[in-house]
Design an enzyme around this catalytic site. Structure first.
Site, PDB file in Angstrom:
ATOM      1  N   ALA A  65       0.718  -1.346  -0.200  1.00 55.76           N
ATOM      2  CA  ALA A  65       0.016  -0.070   0.118  1.00 55.76           C
ATOM      3  C   ALA A  65       0.883   1.247  -0.205  1.00 55.76           C
ATOM      4  O   ALA A  65       2.133   1.201   0.575  1.00 55.76           O
ATOM      5  CB  ALA A  65      -0.704  -0.003   1.243  1.00 55.76           C
ATOM      6  N   GLY A 109       0.686  -5.101   1.109  1.00 55.31           N
ATOM      7  CA  GLY A 109      -0.663  -5.038   0.204  1.00 55.31           C
ATOM      8  C   GLY A 109      -0.375  -5.738  -1.050  1.00 55.31           C
ATOM      9  O   GLY A 109      -1.320  -6.199  -1.696  1.00 55.31           O
ATOM     10  N   GLU A 112      -0.487  -9.134  -0.489  1.00 52.32           N
ATOM     11  CA  GLU A 112      -1.964  -9.649  -0.226  1.00 52.32           C
ATOM     12  C   GLU A 112      -2.862  -9.472  -1.453  1.00 52.32           C
ATOM     13  O   GLU A 112      -3.709 -10.265  -1.608  1.00 52.32           O
ATOM     14  CB  GLU A 112      -2.329  -8.780   0.829  1.00 52.32           C
ATOM     15  CG  GLU A 112      -1.623  -8.817   1.979  1.00 52.32           C
ATOM     16  CD  GLU A 112      -1.854  -7.649   3.149  1.00 52.32           C
ATOM     17  OE1 GLU A 112      -1.755  -6.475   2.829  1.00 52.32           O
ATOM     18  OE2 GLU A 112      -2.090  -8.119   4.421  1.00 52.32           O
TER      19      GLU A 112
HETATM   20  N1  CO8 Z   1       4.709   3.323  -0.949  1.00 53.69           N
HETATM   21  C1  CO8 Z   1       4.903   4.463  -1.490  1.00 53.69           C
HETATM   22  N2  CO8 Z   1       6.049   4.422  -2.096  1.00 53.69           N
HETATM   23  C2  CO8 Z   1       6.853   3.356  -2.355  1.00 53.69           C
HETATM   24  C3  CO8 Z   1       6.502   2.126  -1.602  1.00 53.69           C
HETATM   25  C4  CO8 Z   1       5.245   2.112  -0.784  1.00 53.69           C
HETATM   26  N3  CO8 Z   1       4.849   0.871  -0.452  1.00 53.69           N
HETATM   27  N4  CO8 Z   1       7.430   1.191  -1.999  1.00 53.69           N
HETATM   28  C5  CO8 Z   1       8.248   1.978  -2.767  1.00 53.69           C
HETATM   29  N5  CO8 Z   1       7.893   3.227  -2.958  1.00 53.69           N
HETATM   30  C6  CO8 Z   1       8.561   4.233  -3.880  1.00 53.69           C
HETATM   31  C7  CO8 Z   1       9.892   4.770  -2.991  1.00 53.69           C
HETATM   32  O1  CO8 Z   1       9.579   5.787  -1.928  1.00 53.69           O
HETATM   33  C8  CO8 Z   1      10.677   5.148  -4.026  1.00 53.69           C
HETATM   34  O2  CO8 Z   1       9.966   6.580  -4.420  1.00 53.69           O
HETATM   35  P1  CO8 Z   1      11.076   7.915  -4.489  1.00 53.69           P
HETATM   36  O3  CO8 Z   1      11.951   7.785  -5.308  1.00 53.69           O
HETATM   37  O4  CO8 Z   1       9.991   8.923  -4.796  1.00 53.69           O
HETATM   38  O5  CO8 Z   1      11.446   8.252  -2.851  1.00 53.69           O
HETATM   39  C9  CO8 Z   1      10.447   4.395  -5.192  1.00 53.69           C
HETATM   40  O6  CO8 Z   1       8.932   3.803  -4.909  1.00 53.69           O
HETATM   41  C10 CO8 Z   1      11.622   3.339  -5.424  1.00 53.69           C
HETATM   42  O7  CO8 Z   1      11.581   2.777  -4.315  1.00 53.69           O
HETATM   43  P2  CO8 Z   1      13.103   2.606  -3.495  1.00 53.69           P
HETATM   44  O8  CO8 Z   1      14.080   3.780  -3.836  1.00 53.69           O
HETATM   45  O9  CO8 Z   1      13.000   1.974  -2.000  1.00 53.69           O
HETATM   46  O10 CO8 Z   1      13.686   1.265  -4.236  1.00 53.69           O
HETATM   47  P3  CO8 Z   1      14.580   0.040  -3.791  1.00 53.69           P
HETATM   48  O11 CO8 Z   1      14.800  -0.585  -4.648  1.00 53.69           O
HETATM   49  O12 CO8 Z   1      15.936   0.610  -2.819  1.00 53.69           O
HETATM   50  O13 CO8 Z   1      13.975  -0.756  -2.596  1.00 53.69           O
HETATM   51  C11 CO8 Z   1      11.768  -1.946  -1.794  1.00 53.69           C
HETATM   52  C12 CO8 Z   1      12.784  -1.226  -3.158  1.00 53.69           C
HETATM   53  C13 CO8 Z   1      12.467  -2.860  -1.198  1.00 53.69           C
HETATM   54  C14 CO8 Z   1      10.628  -2.317  -2.459  1.00 53.69           C
HETATM   55  C15 CO8 Z   1      11.452  -0.492  -0.972  1.00 53.69           C
HETATM   56  O14 CO8 Z   1      11.071   0.335  -1.732  1.00 53.69           O
HETATM   57  C16 CO8 Z   1      10.553  -0.777   0.099  1.00 53.69           C
HETATM   58  O15 CO8 Z   1      10.743  -1.428   1.095  1.00 53.69           O
HETATM   59  N6  CO8 Z   1       9.220  -0.405  -0.054  1.00 53.69           N
HETATM   60  C17 CO8 Z   1       8.285  -0.437   1.037  1.00 53.69           C
HETATM   61  C18 CO8 Z   1       7.612  -1.757   1.142  1.00 53.69           C
HETATM   62  C19 CO8 Z   1       6.523  -1.961   2.391  1.00 53.69           C
HETATM   63  O16 CO8 Z   1       7.117  -1.579   3.461  1.00 53.69           O
HETATM   64  N7  CO8 Z   1       5.462  -2.253   1.997  1.00 53.69           N
HETATM   65  C20 CO8 Z   1       4.405  -2.459   2.786  1.00 53.69           C
HETATM   66  C21 CO8 Z   1       3.529  -1.311   2.688  1.00 53.69           C
HETATM   67  S1  CO8 Z   1       2.388  -1.179   4.029  1.00 53.69           S
HETATM   68  C22 CO8 Z   1       1.104  -1.909   3.300  1.00 53.69           C
HETATM   69  O17 CO8 Z   1       1.309  -2.746   2.300  1.00 53.69           O
HETATM   70  C23 CO8 Z   1      -0.080  -2.281   3.985  1.00 53.69           C
HETATM   71  C24 CO8 Z   1      -1.277  -2.977   3.194  1.00 53.69           C
HETATM   72  C25 CO8 Z   1      -2.384  -3.331   4.263  1.00 53.69           C
HETATM   73  C26 CO8 Z   1      -3.458  -2.273   3.952  1.00 53.69           C
HETATM   74  C27 CO8 Z   1      -4.667  -2.684   4.950  1.00 53.69           C
HETATM   75  C28 CO8 Z   1      -5.720  -1.518   4.561  1.00 53.69           C
HETATM   76  C29 CO8 Z   1      -7.031  -2.351   5.415  1.00 53.69           C
END
Ligand code: CO8
Length: 258
Positions: A65, A109, A112
């Site tokens: 998400a 998400g 999921e």
């Molecule tokens: N949300 C928003 N932006 C994201 C997300 C995300 N989940 N994941 C990546 N991005 C963005 C980064 O912020 C970045 O943008 P910017 O350059 O503008 O800063 C761009 O994508 C590229 O990402 P990275 O530079 O971090 O790329 P890397 O190759 O270094 O890393 C990863 C890739 C490992 C995927 C890393 O981006 C990461 O850890 N992302 C977050 C993963 C995460 O924590 N996911 C869980 C999110 S919470 C969730 O999903 C809850 C769901 C349930 C909802 C329930 C409702 C009832």
């Protein structure tokens, strides 16, 4: 309808929906989930579509998400607004099969969403995870429930508590994905699987989807009875007569969804 965060292509009875927020690793926000639900509902209502493939990019199916969208929200906003609840319910209402074709990250998400599909085909680069614990929250769209039923308590606890990622090989071994294919072949293999499904009777296709999903919702005894009754009911269809006649006449069945 024109979409901004997904693309949709319909060919040979298969709708290919591609998540397309490359700058955010296909993170799920209101717009993307709204467009996805619309596209799925259109596919459900389109007689030309018999199976759906949901995919992302090579780098990311979806990295979860959208954290930037959620970060400032209050409890009341997410609870009273039922954050992502209606979209998840709408995805689960789709009666045509959905295959998730996962390459790269399927996190939070994203993992999921893949699990809401009917089965997952992964590329060798796929990485699955429920890293929400690192954000001070936990899974909210099935990561503590579906994942546990799919891969068992021990692995699910491990994934949800440590936030570690699972690679494609472990995901296949654990039963999370049905097959692993080379990254360059992912779309082709998923479309081929969808094409195979599209050849069957739509009545049987929808019956299978309902029956398998029922196994997660009910006791074994009830599920077996449900399965047997649905099997019996398929004898009311012309496609049952056609399928069995075609076998005996040693020819391909021509199903008419009747
Ligand atoms: N949300 C928003 N932006 C994201 C997300 C995300 N989940 N994941 C990546 N991005 C963005 C980064 O912020 C970045 O943008 P910017 O350059 O503008 O800063 C761009 O994508 C590229 O990402 P990275 O530079 O971090 O790329 P890397 O190759 O270094 O890393 C990863 C890739 C490992 C995927 C890393 O981006 C990461 O850890 N992302 C977050 C993963 C995460 O924590 N996911 C869980 C999110 S919470 C969730 O999903 C809850 C769901 C349930 C909802 C329930 C409702 C009832």
């Amino acid at each position: 309808m024109a979409f901004e965060t997904i693309t949709v292509e319909v060919e040979d009875h298969v709708a290919l929906i591609t998540l397309n927020r490359p700058d955010a690793m296909n993170a799920l926000n209101d717009q993307l989930l709204g467009e996805l639900v619309t596209a799925l509902e259109e596919a459900q209502g389109n007689d030309k579509v018999r199976c759906i493939v949901l995919t992302g990019s090579e780098k990311a199916f979806a990295a979860g998400a959208d954290i930037k969208m959620m970060s400032d929200k209050s409890f009341v906003e997410v609870f009273a607004g039922d954050l992502f609840g209606p979209e998840a319910d709408a995805i689960m209402r789709v009666r045509k099969p959905i295959i998730a074709a996962v390459s790269g990250y399927a996190l939070g998400g994203g993992c999921e969403l893949a699990m809401m599909c009917d089965f997952i085909i992964a590329s060798e680069s796929a990485k699955f995870g429920q890293p929400e614990i690192n954000l001070g929250v936990m899974a909210g769209l099935g990561g503590s429930q579906r994942l546990t039923r799919f891969i068992g308590k021990s692995k699910s606890m491990d994934m949800n508590l440590t936030g570690r990622f699972m690679d494609a090989e472990e995901a296949e071994r654990s039963g999370l994905v049905s097959r692993v294919v080379p990254i360059k072949k992912l779309r082709e293999e998923a479309l081929a699987a969808a094409g195979k499904i599209a050849e069957k009777s739509m009545v049987s296709i929808m019956a299978v989807k309902e029956a398998v999903n029922r196994s997660y919702e009910t006791t074994l005894r009830e599920g077996l009875l449900f399965e047997r009754r649905v099997f019996h009911s398929l004898f009311a269809t012309e496609d049952q007569k056609e399928g069995m006649s075609a076998f005996m006449e040693k020819r391909e069945a021509q199903f008419r969804d009747k």
